[in-house]
Design an enzyme around this catalytic site. Structure first.
Site, PDB file in Angstrom:
ATOM      1  N   LYS A  50      63.985  36.273   2.527  1.00 23.71           N
ATOM      2  CA  LYS A  50      63.998  35.666   3.866  1.00 23.71           C
ATOM      3  C   LYS A  50      62.811  34.708   4.011  1.00 23.71           C
ATOM      4  CE  LYS A  50      66.462  39.555   5.889  1.00 23.71           C
ATOM      5  NZ  LYS A  50      66.533  40.758   6.714  1.00 23.71           N
ATOM      6  N   GLN A  94      62.134  44.397   9.630  1.00 22.03           N
ATOM      7  CA  GLN A  94      63.084  44.811   8.596  1.00 22.03           C
ATOM      8  C   GLN A  94      63.411  46.298   8.741  1.00 22.03           C
ATOM      9  OE1 GLN A  94      64.640  42.757   6.564  1.00 22.03           O
ATOM     10  NE2 GLN A  94      65.740  44.300   5.393  1.00 22.03           N
ATOM     11  N   ASP A 117      67.228  38.543  15.083  1.00 22.05           N
ATOM     12  CA  ASP A 117      68.165  39.495  14.488  1.00 22.05           C
ATOM     13  C   ASP A 117      69.273  39.856  15.476  1.00 22.05           C
ATOM     14  OD1 ASP A 117      68.097  40.423  11.916  1.00 22.05           O
ATOM     15  OD2 ASP A 117      66.603  41.978  12.288  1.00 22.05           O
TER      16      ASP A 117
HETATM   17  N1  GUN Z   1      68.267  45.654   6.939  1.00 17.06           N
HETATM   18  C1  GUN Z   1      69.464  45.344   6.381  1.00 17.06           C
HETATM   19  N2  GUN Z   1      70.011  44.277   7.000  1.00 17.06           N
HETATM   20  C2  GUN Z   1      69.157  43.896   7.961  1.00 17.06           C
HETATM   21  C3  GUN Z   1      69.163  42.848   8.928  1.00 17.06           C
HETATM   22  O1  GUN Z   1      70.086  42.040   9.048  1.00 17.06           O
HETATM   23  N3  GUN Z   1      68.080  42.806   9.738  1.00 17.06           N
HETATM   24  C4  GUN Z   1      67.062  43.699   9.651  1.00 17.06           C
HETATM   25  N4  GUN Z   1      66.058  43.573  10.500  1.00 17.06           N
HETATM   26  N5  GUN Z   1      67.025  44.685   8.773  1.00 17.06           N
HETATM   27  C5  GUN Z   1      68.060  44.771   7.934  1.00 17.06           C
END
Ligand code: GUN
Length: 281
Positions: A50, A94, A117
């Protein structure tokens, strides 16, 4: 019939180039704060991608890495701090968090205008009411994949397997907002195969390797596999790829299907959040 594969890597590249172009043209450098707690290897890899791809799009990397024994109070203080920091346009905590932390309480602290998100109650409420707002990344990526593949959503029967906050629930809402007739299946669904066999669009986000096979699929359906699992033989999804491809009309591979779209959607959301905060949108 052999399914047409939907190449998520290719579409994600197109979306990222779009975002990069829009970022350069608007002369803003959105600030993305990823928050990683602890040393979970998979989460570490996701966050590294990311960050790398957001920098490549012209964003500022405002990453925070906190120790696995961080307290709830300290983590919430960091999220509050990022919410108040004018340099920060997007906040992504995350998931999953270490077991001693209350993820829902942490997400509740994210400033709704920076919720790239799309996981806060404000974002979920906007989505449920079909109002403008930041949408969860993976389900938005799925919609974009369907559009790109030319799969009609309006009037289609869409079946979503799974009801998580991250994918299943928002996926169902996004499909509904696009005028699909939507069914949500979950672990208590009495006869999964008879429900999924009615789907023109089948989105599988159950977190169970190989849950869906040919017997679950209507001939010609578009099957989107959101699952990703590490096995001894490599990565696999929630859909049994080899049997599904004999019957589906469209199918996403794992890896290289939905996965790359999650980050592409995150970049889109971060740019959108930055534009809103600067009054450009
Ligand atoms: N863990 C797995 N997928 C995601 C996501 O799209 N966002 C976040 N914050 N954590 C994740």
């Amino acid at each position: 019939m052999t399914a047409t594969l939907i190449d998520g890597k290719e579409l994600a590249g197109i979306v990222r180039r779009e975002v990069t172009g829009r970022t350069a043209a608007s002369a803003i450098a959105p600030g993305l704060a990823t928050v990683l707690v602890g040393e979970d290897p998979a989460s570490g890899i996701y966050v590294a991608s990311k960050r790398k791809l957001s920098v490549a799009a012209g964003f500022r990397d405002l990453h925070r890495h906190l120790p696995s024994d961080v307290t709830q109070e300290e983590l919430e203080r960091v999220v509050d701090e990022l919410g108040a920091d004018d340099e920060v346009d997007g906040i992504l905590v995350q998931l999953p968090l270490p077991a001693h932390l209350d993820a829902a309480a942490v997400i509740a602290r994210i400033h709704p205008d920076k919720d790239v998100d799309g996981l806060t109650e404000v974002s979920a409420g906007r989505l449920a009411l079909n109002r403008p707002g930041l949408r969860p990344c993976t389900p938005s990526g799925v919609i974009r994949l369907l559009d790109w593949a030319g799969v009609g959503i309006k009037g289609a029967h869409a079946v979503v397997v799974g009801r998580s906050d991250l994918v299943g629930r928002p996926q169902a809402q996004l499909l509904l907002a696009r005028d699909a007739t939507v069914t949500i299946c979950h672990r208590y669904t009495a006869d999964l195969a008879s429900a999924t066999r009615t789907a023109d669009i089948l989105v599988v986000a159950a977190g169970v390797p190989g849950l869906v096979g040919a017997e679950h699929i209507k001939p010609g359906a578009a099957v989107i596999d959101v699952g990703i699992h590490r096995t001894e033989d490599g990565l696999c999804g929630d859909v049994d790829f080899e049997s599904a491809r004999q019957i589906a009309g469209h199918l996403t591979p794992v890896p290289g299907g939905v996965g790359p779209m999650t980050i592409a959607s995150l970049l889109q959301n971060t740019l959108t959040a930055a534009e809103f905060r600067r009054g450009i949108r």
